[in-house]
Write an enzyme that holds these catalytic residues in place. Structure first.
Site, PDB file in Angstrom:
ATOM      1  N   ASP A  65       0.852  -1.200   0.000  1.00 31.65           N
ATOM      2  CA  ASP A  65       0.000   0.000   0.000  1.00 31.65           C
ATOM      3  C   ASP A  65       0.883   1.244   0.000  1.00 31.65           C
ATOM      4  OD1 ASP A  65      -2.433   1.352  -0.029  1.00 31.65           O
ATOM      5  OD2 ASP A  65      -2.558   1.454   2.147  1.00 31.65           O
ATOM      6  N   ASP A 120       3.709   1.819   8.040  1.00 28.97           N
ATOM      7  CA  ASP A 120       2.399   1.231   7.722  1.00 28.97           C
ATOM      8  C   ASP A 120       2.540  -0.008   6.841  1.00 28.97           C
ATOM      9  OD1 ASP A 120       1.207   3.208   9.192  1.00 28.97           O
ATOM     10  OD2 ASP A 120       0.692   4.459   7.472  1.00 28.97           O
TER      11      ASP A 120
END
Length: 314
Positions: free
Chosen positions: A243, A260
């Site tokens: 992502d 993340d």
């Protein structure tokens, strides 16, 4: 006594005596006098709150959770505080998101303190992991009951997914940190909470996201080289970020840091891996190109070929 005299006498007996002097029940306890489930729950909550307040440290919000947590890889950085008598104090929120919120936490030990980012994945009551179906390919739970719960997105299943993402990110960070990849050091994991290295200044100011930066031409080239090096390192390990964008890359003192990673993708096991990797490359390449990086430097096709080759997917 005649029958009608008996009936008349019975009518004169008080109602409470006719019922064995038992009072009408006005509470919600069962007939045995035991507490109802609701009463037991309320009592347990009162006791837990009282115990929590009594056990709360005077100089923090909680005692260190190190003892009950999974720990990051060794050798640990010198700044990590592992004392069981240490306390944690929450200093504020750093980021809110669909899947998790990140808070600034100070851990105070005997003569030392450190700042950490506490990433707390949301519970089943919140919207959770808007693209989890694609990322979960290749991550199979052993028990069919758990798989069914995750597939149907029941409350139990969503909690499983939440913890699975926390476990996946903690494991990925530890694995990549040991390789020397530019990621925060994962201090510990307890349930769905991760305590991570805080990327920022000593005063608690978080480093900016790449998307917030306006680097000079020379800095832009250096950041691109750092990024391609990191992506190649991940590909050689057989994984992709999953992502990646300018919003989950941080820049601190000229160093690019990747954050993340709950959706880290196995480039071999996940059938959608190559398309996810291609999206990562496209996202970051477009950002660098929009900031003026020369076309001959930021070549999406060339980078994609290099990463596929590094991952051994040819």
């Amino acid at each position: 006594m005649r029958e009608h005299d008996f009936d008349s006498a019975y009518d004169d007996i008080p109602d409470t005596m006719r019922r064995g002097n038992r009072k009408k029940r006005t509470d919600d306890r069962d007939r045995s006098g035991r507490l109802t489930q609701e009463e037991r729950t309320n009592l347990a909550r009162v006791r837990e709150d009282a115990l929590s307040d009594a056990d709360k440290p005077t100089d923090g919000d909680r005692w260190s959770t190190w003892d009950d947590a999974d720990h990051g890889p060794t050798p640990r950085p010198d700044w990590v505080i592992t004392e069981l008598s240490a306390t944690d104090r929450e200093l504020g929120i750093l980021k809110t998101g669909k899947e998790a919120d990140v808070f600034l936490v100070e851990r105070r030990g005997a003569g030392s303190t450190c700042l950490m980012a506490a990433k707390r994945y949301r519970s089943a009551d919140h919207r959770l992991f808007h693209r989890d179906a694609g990322y979960l390919e290749g991550r199979r739970m052993r028990r069919s009951r758990e798989m069914r719960a995750m597939d149907t997105r029941s409350s139990f299943g969503r909690n499983l997914i939440s913890e699975q993402w926390a476990v996946a990110e903690f494991g990925a960070l530890g694995r990549l940190w040991q390789l020397g990849a530019p990621v925060p050091y994962p201090v510990q994991r307890s349930g769905t909470e991760l305590l991570l290295e805080f990327i920022g200044d000593d005063d608690g100011t978080a480093a900016p996201r790449l998307a917030q930066c306006r680097p000079e031409p020379d800095e832009l080239v250096d950041l691109w080289r750092q990024l391609t090096s990191a992506l190649t390192m991940l590909a050689e390990e057989g994984v992709a970020h999953g992502d990646l964008s300018a919003y989950n890359l941080m820049v601190h003192d000229g160093r690019l840091v990747m954050i993340d990673l709950p959706q880290v993708v196995d480039l071999v096991a996940n059938p959608k891996a190559e398309s996810i990797l291609e999206r990562d490359v496209r996202n970051v390449s477009n950002w660098f190109a929009s900031r003026g990086l020369a076309v001959e430097v930021v070549d999406q096709r060339e980078l994609m070929v290099a990463l596929v080759d590094a991952a051994g997917l040819n």
